[in-house]
Design an enzyme around this catalytic site. Sequence first.
Site, PDB file in Angstrom:
ATOM      1  N   CYS A  52      38.396  39.541  42.909  1.00 44.63           N
ATOM      2  CA  CYS A  52      39.153  39.356  44.142  1.00 44.63           C
ATOM      3  C   CYS A  52      40.606  38.983  43.862  1.00 44.63           C
ATOM      4  CB  CYS A  52      38.480  38.320  45.045  1.00 44.63           C
ATOM      5  SG  CYS A  52      39.194  36.699  45.002  1.00 44.63           S
ATOM      6  N   CYS A  54      42.562  36.682  44.952  1.00 44.43           N
ATOM      7  CA  CYS A  54      42.945  35.290  44.697  1.00 44.43           C
ATOM      8  C   CYS A  54      42.575  34.869  43.277  1.00 44.43           C
ATOM      9  CB  CYS A  54      42.371  34.335  45.741  1.00 44.43           C
ATOM     10  SG  CYS A  54      40.603  34.343  45.947  1.00 44.43           S
TER      11      CYS A  54
END
Length: 143
Positions: A52, A54
């Site tokens: 992901c 982040c």
Amino acid sequence: MMSYEAYMKQVIQPMRDELTNVGFTELRTPEEVEQALSGAKGTALVVVNSVCGCAAGLARPAVAHSLRHSVKPDHLYTVFAGQDKEATAKAREYFEGYPPSSPSFALMKDGKLVTMIERHQIENNDLATISKLLTDAYDQYCQ
């Protein structure tokens, strides 16, 4: 033509390297997780790595930055959510009371979870703030 699995390995490898290059040991099987975490002495940081955004933009750089701190965990481990599924599931058995979250950071002491930094604490913060969450935990539990 490259298989999907081969393609994913090629794409994921730099994400793995970002942690192994700063001293993390990858735990890729449930057996490796069990061997590393079961009854481990001292402190261990377990990073649940992921693809992901982040994780790439915040989690991996923040954890690397946190390791410049004077106080650090004794052991550094990582599992890769979505890639090494069985190893990740095994590691999460040690994170009692916390739902699956990736990326996330689990700090353990003598084989027991002492604190967890979850995805929601990572994705809404900047690198310095995430690094400070980690170094504050190191100061509290790794001395």
